[in-house]
Design a protein around this motif. Structure first.
Motif, mmCIF file in Angstrom:
data_model
loop_
_atom_site.group_PDB
_atom_site.id
_atom_site.type_symbol
_atom_site.label_atom_id
_atom_site.label_comp_id
_atom_site.label_asym_id
_atom_site.label_seq_id
_atom_site.Cartn_x
_atom_site.Cartn_y
_atom_site.Cartn_z
ATOM 1 N N LEU A 112 42.096 37.339 41.763
ATOM 2 C CA LEU A 112 42.348 38.687 40.816
ATOM 3 C C LEU A 112 43.705 39.261 41.028
ATOM 4 N N THR A 113 44.301 39.774 39.898
ATOM 5 C CA THR A 113 45.421 40.301 39.676
ATOM 6 C C THR A 113 45.525 41.875 39.581
ATOM 7 N N PRO A 114 46.347 42.354 40.003
ATOM 8 C CA PRO A 114 46.479 44.026 39.711
ATOM 9 C C PRO A 114 46.077 44.379 38.417
ATOM 10 N N ALA A 115 46.477 43.697 37.429
ATOM 11 C CA ALA A 115 46.277 44.026 36.191
ATOM 12 C C ALA A 115 44.677 43.873 35.507
ATOM 13 N N ASP A 116 44.099 42.894 36.608
ATOM 14 C CA ASP A 116 42.511 42.789 36.572
ATOM 15 C C ASP A 116 41.968 44.027 36.920
ATOM 16 N N GLY A 117 42.287 44.445 37.980
ATOM 17 C CA GLY A 117 41.932 45.590 38.930
ATOM 18 C C GLY A 117 42.117 46.842 37.876
ATOM 19 N N GLU A 118 43.190 46.997 37.421
ATOM 20 C CA GLU A 118 43.452 48.127 36.344
ATOM 21 C C GLU A 118 42.550 48.132 35.422
ATOM 22 N N GLU A 148 31.727 34.668 42.686
ATOM 23 C CA GLU A 148 32.931 34.274 43.745
ATOM 24 C C GLU A 148 34.050 35.263 43.783
ATOM 25 N N LYS A 149 34.184 36.013 42.884
ATOM 26 C CA LYS A 149 35.227 37.172 43.012
ATOM 27 C C LYS A 149 34.661 38.489 43.279
ATOM 28 N N LYS A 150 33.325 38.556 43.294
ATOM 29 C CA LYS A 150 32.513 39.823 43.451
ATOM 30 C C LYS A 150 33.207 40.605 44.667
ATOM 31 N N ALA A 151 33.126 39.982 45.944
ATOM 32 C CA ALA A 151 33.081 40.851 47.068
ATOM 33 C C ALA A 151 34.536 40.961 47.173
ATOM 34 N N GLY A 152 35.729 40.322 46.668
ATOM 35 C CA GLY A 152 37.082 40.739 46.726
ATOM 36 C C GLY A 152 37.385 41.784 45.881
ATOM 37 N N ALA A 153 36.897 41.780 44.658
ATOM 38 C CA ALA A 153 36.876 42.959 43.655
ATOM 39 C C ALA A 153 36.363 44.343 44.141
ATOM 40 N N TRP A 154 34.993 44.269 44.828
ATOM 41 C CA TRP A 154 34.560 45.408 45.375
ATOM 42 C C TRP A 154 35.367 46.041 46.356
ATOM 43 N N TRP A 155 35.888 45.189 47.531
ATOM 44 C CA TRP A 155 36.700 45.590 48.632
ATOM 45 C C TRP A 155 38.007 46.480 47.820
ATOM 46 N N GLY A 156 38.491 46.155 46.931
ATOM 47 C CA GLY A 156 39.781 46.709 46.531
ATOM 48 C C GLY A 156 39.534 47.687 45.765
ATOM 49 N N LEU A 157 38.325 47.713 44.662
ATOM 50 C CA LEU A 157 38.149 48.813 43.719
ATOM 51 C C LEU A 157 37.139 49.864 44.462
#
Length: 379
Positions: A112-118, A148-157
């Motif tokens: 994921l990129t910072p833009a994805d997070g934003e 596959e990206k769920k865990a990393g996305a939740w960790w950051g967000l």
């Protein structure tokens, strides 16, 4: 003007309400001391018990339930309890740090990129317009970024997005299964933006609650770069004054802030795990003797519940069957033990109606401690 190590110690203890318990409402007290470390749900309660006369934990229950006091990721990218009116300013002061820490390398490692997070944050906050469990939020994320990206996305967000932890019950308002809601306290922030006025306010609040303090101290407290802190102090100009610390370090303070005499008595205290006063300075020798720092601040970041004797850490404590077990790292005089025993009796009464084995999961650290003077202080 020069200030001694002992005067620094007493100034900080006084501002943190640790030279004598005061009569204050729970929310007002939280605001006075700026923020209470809250990784463990019990710690804000024990922190206020140490600071307030006749503290009733039901007051803090009610403050959390009303939303007067909120629990969120803030200083040092850890959970803190703060007054709701302070959250937006603190968040704005820390925006750049939260962005860099939570949308950085580990976020990228999830693809994921910072833009994805934003891009995800506004929708996430809309979904969290009412309390949502962590499982519900992860399920929501999975539909948008894939399994596959769920865990990393939740960790950051879960730390980057402005979210409050919602009280879920239990003895300390927050149980092991977290629930979240959107923090709708002000305009949303994006990217690495720094709000200078908010950082200046955070600097002043730190000085009033933990000062006098150096640039490094303020930066450590909030985990923000030192250069913006220097710029904030420069911009504050006449709103702060300079002192010379015991080692020659330049310290800053708010004019007229209380600085009790070095000989002011400091009563014994049984401090909560991660108590903010132990972590608010880069130079923690203000309260923690250097030879004890590694004993009470463990390699993984756990900060054990400590004995405070004459204003400095002298050992650790844990709740056990029958009372409070206190381990002193050096010999204490009888008067200190008498004071600790009185504190233990009060703490035992507090815990008896809540959680008589508070912090039990951290007892594995005790076999790793050196031999000390151990006493069971019965309630």
């Amino acid at each position: 003007m020069e200030i001694t190590a002992q005067e620094l110690n007493r100034a900080t203890l006084g501002r943190q309400l640790l030279l004598g318990r005061e009569v204050r409402e729970a929310g007002e007290a939280v605001r006075r001391v700026v923020a209470l470390q809250a990784q463990h749900a019990a710690s804000p309660y024990l922190a206020l018990w140490n600071r307030l006369a006749d503290f009733d934990p039901a007051e803090l229950d009610a403050a959390f339930a009303r939303g007067t006091v909120v629990r969120a990721t803030l200083m040092r990218i850890t959970l803190h309890a703060v007054h709701a009116d302070d959250y937006q300013v603190f968040r704005e002061a820390m925006q750049q740090t939260l962005y860099a820490a939570r949308l950085g390398h580990r976020f990228a490692g999830a693809g994921l990129t910072p833009a994805d997070g934003e891009a995800l944050v506004p929708e996430l906050l809309d979904f969290a317009d009412r309390p949502r469990t962590a499982a519900e939020l992860q399920e929501w994320l999975e539909k948008r970024v894939g399994s596959e990206k769920k865990a990393g996305a939740w960790w950051g967000l879960k730390a980057y997005a402005p979210l409050f932890h919602v009280p879920t019950g239990g003895p300390w308002s927050f149980g092991p299964r977290a629930s979240f809601t959107a923090a709708r306290t002000g305009p949303p922030l994006r990217g690495r933006v720094t709000v200078p006025e908010s950082l200046r306010q955070l600097v002043l609040r730190h000085l009033r609650a933990f000062g006098p303090a150096s640039v490094a101290d303020v930066a450590q407290f909030a985990m923000v770069p030192r250069q913006p802190v220097r710029q904030a102090l420069h911009a504050l100009a006449d709103a702060v004054e300079q002192l010379t610390g015991p080692d020659g370090t330049v310290l800053y303070d708010v004019p007229g802030a209380p600085r009790p005499p070095a000989g002011t008595p400091a009563p014994p205290r049984l401090m909560a795990m991660w108590d903010s006063v132990l972590l608010a300075h880069a130079d923690r020798s203000r309260l923690i003797p250097p030879e004890y720092r590694r004993l009470v601040i463990r390699v993984n970041g756990d900060v054990l519940p400590t004995l405070l004797v004459d204003g400095r850490v002298a050992g650790v404590w844990r709740a056990v069957d029958g009372g409070i077990e206190a381990t002193a790292f050096h010999e204490l005089p009888p008067a200190a033990w008498d004071g600790l025993a009185a504190e233990a009796a009060s703490l035992t009464r507090l815990l008896s109606g809540r959680d008589s084995e508070v912090y039990r999961r951290y007892h594995h650290w005790w076999p790793k401690l050196p031999d000390g003077q151990v006493r069971l202080l019965k309630g």
